[in-house]
Design an enzyme around this catalytic site. Structure first.
Site, mmCIF file in Angstrom:
data_model
loop_
_atom_site.group_PDB
_atom_site.id
_atom_site.type_symbol
_atom_site.label_atom_id
_atom_site.label_comp_id
_atom_site.label_asym_id
_atom_site.label_seq_id
_atom_site.Cartn_x
_atom_site.Cartn_y
_atom_site.Cartn_z
ATOM 1 N N PRO A 77 0.960 -1.157 0.078
ATOM 2 C CA PRO A 77 -0.104 -0.041 -0.124
ATOM 3 C C PRO A 77 0.764 1.412 0.167
ATOM 4 O O PRO A 77 1.801 1.382 0.776
ATOM 5 C CB PRO A 77 -0.780 -0.140 1.381
ATOM 6 N N ASN A 78 0.346 2.232 -0.859
ATOM 7 C CA ASN A 78 1.078 3.566 -1.010
ATOM 8 C C ASN A 78 2.294 3.679 -1.511
ATOM 9 O O ASN A 78 2.570 4.808 -2.001
ATOM 10 C CB ASN A 78 0.969 4.101 0.424
ATOM 11 N N ARG B 227 5.326 12.270 -3.036
ATOM 12 C CA ARG B 227 5.228 12.942 -1.770
ATOM 13 C C ARG B 227 6.362 12.433 -0.609
ATOM 14 O O ARG B 227 6.908 11.417 -1.137
ATOM 15 C CB ARG B 227 3.752 12.340 -0.992
ATOM 16 N N TYR C 171 11.278 8.987 1.351
ATOM 17 C CA TYR C 171 11.346 7.746 0.431
ATOM 18 C C TYR C 171 12.066 8.243 -0.736
ATOM 19 O O TYR C 171 12.131 7.498 -1.750
ATOM 20 C CB TYR C 171 9.854 7.493 0.174
ATOM 21 N N ASN D 69 8.412 -5.391 -0.764
ATOM 22 C CA ASN D 69 8.253 -4.358 0.289
ATOM 23 C C ASN D 69 6.900 -4.058 0.532
ATOM 24 O O ASN D 69 5.963 -3.636 -0.222
ATOM 25 C CB ASN D 69 8.996 -2.860 -0.447
ATOM 26 N N ALA E 60 3.035 -0.725 4.747
ATOM 27 C CA ALA E 60 2.487 -0.938 6.203
ATOM 28 C C ALA E 60 2.011 -2.156 6.638
ATOM 29 O O ALA E 60 1.983 -2.558 7.761
ATOM 30 C CB ALA E 60 1.407 0.221 6.438
ATOM 31 N N GLU F 36 13.281 -9.016 1.988
ATOM 32 C CA GLU F 36 12.481 -7.944 2.074
ATOM 33 C C GLU F 36 13.144 -6.807 1.930
ATOM 34 O O GLU F 36 14.253 -6.518 2.658
ATOM 35 C CB GLU F 36 12.043 -8.331 3.636
ATOM 36 N N HIS G 224 12.918 -2.400 2.691
ATOM 37 C CA HIS G 224 12.208 -1.251 3.312
ATOM 38 C C HIS G 224 13.317 -0.088 2.729
ATOM 39 O O HIS G 224 14.319 0.136 3.072
ATOM 40 C CB HIS G 224 12.180 -1.259 4.651
ATOM 41 N N ARG H 242 12.353 4.838 13.115
ATOM 42 C CA ARG H 242 11.034 5.516 13.083
ATOM 43 C C ARG H 242 10.242 4.938 14.207
ATOM 44 O O ARG H 242 10.678 4.362 15.344
ATOM 45 C CB ARG H 242 10.361 5.023 11.645
HETATM 46 O O1 CA2 Z 1 10.275 2.268 4.255
HETATM 47 C C1 CA2 Z 1 9.699 1.465 3.714
HETATM 48 O O2 CA2 Z 1 9.714 0.944 2.475
HETATM 49 C C2 CA2 Z 1 8.170 1.198 4.288
HETATM 50 O O3 CA2 Z 1 7.737 -0.109 3.920
HETATM 51 C C3 CA2 Z 1 7.209 2.070 3.558
HETATM 52 C C4 CA2 Z 1 5.755 2.020 4.156
HETATM 53 C C5 CA2 Z 1 5.787 1.985 5.538
HETATM 54 O O4 CA2 Z 1 4.415 1.814 6.141
HETATM 55 C C6 CA2 Z 1 6.701 1.058 6.338
HETATM 56 O O5 CA2 Z 1 6.750 1.113 7.727
HETATM 57 C C7 CA2 Z 1 8.266 1.106 5.612
HETATM 58 C C8 CA2 Z 1 4.938 3.237 3.543
HETATM 59 C C9 CA2 Z 1 4.763 3.337 2.158
HETATM 60 C C10 CA2 Z 1 4.303 4.619 1.551
HETATM 61 O O6 CA2 Z 1 4.708 5.196 0.559
HETATM 62 C C11 CA2 Z 1 4.865 6.417 0.209
HETATM 63 C C12 CA2 Z 1 5.738 6.921 -0.655
HETATM 64 C C13 CA2 Z 1 5.721 8.366 -0.897
HETATM 65 C C14 CA2 Z 1 4.562 8.864 -0.527
HETATM 66 C C15 CA2 Z 1 3.858 8.687 0.592
HETATM 67 C C16 CA2 Z 1 3.813 7.249 0.998
#
Ligand code: CA2
Length: 148
Positions: A10-11, A18, A23, A74, A77, A98, A100, A107
């Protein structure tokens, strides 16, 4: 050539649009392009996919049982919540890495636990989007298709 599924949760479709301070500026399309190019040089086919839906990711892991030799994942969440993804990965026999993008250990504490880590053969954390390429190099080494 062996196929590596690169699964994103997701996301992650928002990558590069963003929160660049967390990221980075690369989009998922950039990651796809870079992984495909590196994969070719390592002797690996890649298929990068992203879904905001847990069941879709479970279905792709099931598909990998017949079609893919390795998985880079990846889960976003879902990393921190999904027993379903862990169970699906436990039914897949090849290597799983895996990834991240951010350093989840710097965090919030809820990001410190990963269900997927109970299955992963390797974990790459906090290396930005370069982590996907590092994961591919590790897969190549584990599959014995490259000295990378
Ligand atoms: O650090 C990572 O790759 C995560 O898997 C990213 C997830 C987060 O919930 C994990 O704890 C760590 C969130 C992905 C959201 O990605 C976005 C990218 C750009 C803008 C907003 C969200």
């Amino acid at each position: 050539m062996p196929l590596v599924l690169i699964l994103n949760g997701p996301n992650l479709n928002l990558l590069g649009q963003r929160q660049p301070e967390i990221y980075g500026r690369e989009t998922l399309a950039d990651v796809d392009r870079d992984c495909a190019a590196l994969g070719q040089s390592l002797g690996l086919d890649t298929s990068l996919r992203q879904s905001n839906h847990e069941g879709q990711i479970v279905d792709w892991i099931h598909e990998a049982r017949d079609r893919a030799q390795a998985i880079v994942i990846n889960p976003g969440a879902l990393t921190h919540t999904s027993v379903a993804i862990l169970d699906a990965l436990n039914a897949f026999e090849g290597p799983v890495i895996e990834v991240h993008i951010s350093n989840v250990h710097k965090r919030e504490s809820f990001r410190h636990h990963s269900y997927v880590s109970l299955r992963a053969d390797g974990i790459i954390v906090g290396c930005g989007t370069q982590g996907y390429q590092l994961a591919l190099r590790r897969i190549a080494a584990l599959l014995g298709y490259s000295a990378a």
